[in-house]
Write an enzyme that holds these catalytic residues in place. Structure first.
Site, PDB file in Angstrom:
ATOM      1  CB  SER A 176       0.395   3.430   4.731  1.00 48.20           C
ATOM      2  OG  SER A 176      -0.355   2.308   4.633  1.00 48.20           O
ATOM      3  CB  CYS A 177       2.604  -0.811   5.214  1.00 40.87           C
ATOM      4  SG  CYS A 177       3.633  -2.005   5.825  1.00 40.87           S
ATOM      5  N   GLY A 178       5.206  -0.840   2.927  1.00 46.47           N
ATOM      6  CA  GLY A 178       5.979  -1.615   2.034  1.00 46.47           C
ATOM      7  C   GLY A 178       6.172  -3.073   2.514  1.00 46.47           C
ATOM      8  CB  THR A 210      -0.812  -0.090   1.167  1.00 46.50           C
ATOM      9  OG1 THR A 210       0.050   0.248   2.261  1.00 46.50           O
ATOM     10  CG2 THR A 210      -1.732  -1.299   1.360  1.00 46.50           C
ATOM     11  CB  CYS A 234       1.984  -5.031   5.613  1.00 45.41           C
ATOM     12  SG  CYS A 234       1.310  -3.978   4.200  1.00 45.41           S
TER      13      CYS A 234
END
Length: 255
Positions: free
Chosen positions: A96-98, A94, A100
């Site tokens: 916001s997070c690479g 996403t 997860c």
């Protein structure tokens, strides 16, 4: 043609300028390996930076070609000179997070080929304190939307080498690394990378892979970021705001 900004209505107020978020699919040798939510712009640099910081390539010379798909500008097609066996890893990310979406914690940890711990660079605390303002002044996207992150690469003397912005922290980082990779300026020995948000495990990993000895953030680091920085020999600075800062690892580099 894609754009980085878009106007959207706001009830009872004039339309607002927002940062654009769209998917980018990265294909290697015809196989889809990642989908990331990003801000349009610098797609090929993002793809190359991603492949480098994920350990898929070690140098830009391994890339035969990189181009956007003719039928879909949201697809980056990279052809490597040699066959690459794609691991069983889910790279969906996403903005916001690479990390997860990856299959296991073991696959998250990409080891660097650079001995960052041996980098003799030192940076004055007074120099570090000036970097957030320099980064902010170069953040055109943030000035217009208030919704983009940035990664800035600086010399140890505090000179800005480049800045890249994106709705995702990790994308901004990869765009910066991909650009410097194309220029032949990686590894980033003797340099400081400043990120506009927090210092996550993944950004610390990317700094290590890129050979940067100093990673600074205007916000907090995570525990895993501090642990990885200690292992790698990276100087990790958090809460860099004016003359105030926390140095979590390798304080010997800050004078």
């Amino acid at each position: 043609m894609t754009t980085s900004y878009a106007r959207r209505p706001v009830f009872g107020k004039p339309p607002d300028t927002l940062v654009v978020e769209e998917p980018l699919e990265i294909r290697v040798n015809g196989q889809s390996i990642a989908v990331t939510m990003r801000t349009p712009g610098s797609e090929l640099e993002l793809a190359l930076g991603f492949l480098y910081t994920e350990g898929i390539i070690r140098d830009v010379s391994e890339v035969a070609s990189a181009k956007l798909c003719v039928d879909d500008p949201n697809v980056a097609e990279v052809v490597l000179r040699q066959h690459y066996a794609i691991e069983s890893r889910n790279f969906y990310t996403t903005s916001s997070c690479g990390v997860c979406g990856k299959a296991s914690i073991d696959s998250v940890k990409v080891h660097s080929h650079h001995d960052v711990s041996a980098d003799p660079v030192t940076v004055r605390a007074a120099t570090l304190s000036l970097l957030p303002d320099k980064l902010r002044q170069a953040q055109r996207g943030f000035a217009r939307t208030g919704g983009s992150h940035a990664a800035g690469v600086f010399t140890a003397a505090g000179d800005l080498v480049l800045v890249r912005e994106d709705v995702g922290r990790h994308n901004a980082f990869d765009k910066a690394i991909g650009t410097l990779l194309q220029r032949g300026e990686v590894p980033l020995a003797g340099h400081v990378i400043l990120v506009s948000g927090r210092a996550s495990f993944e950004l610390t990993q990317k700094a290590w892979v890129a050979g940067a000895p100093v990673l600074a953030a205007v916000s907090a680091p995570s525990t895993l970021a501090v642990d990885l920085a200690a292992e790698a020999g990276i100087t990790l600075v958090g809460f860099l705001r004016g003359e105030s800062m926390n140095v979590y690892t390798r304080p010997d580099r800050v004078s």
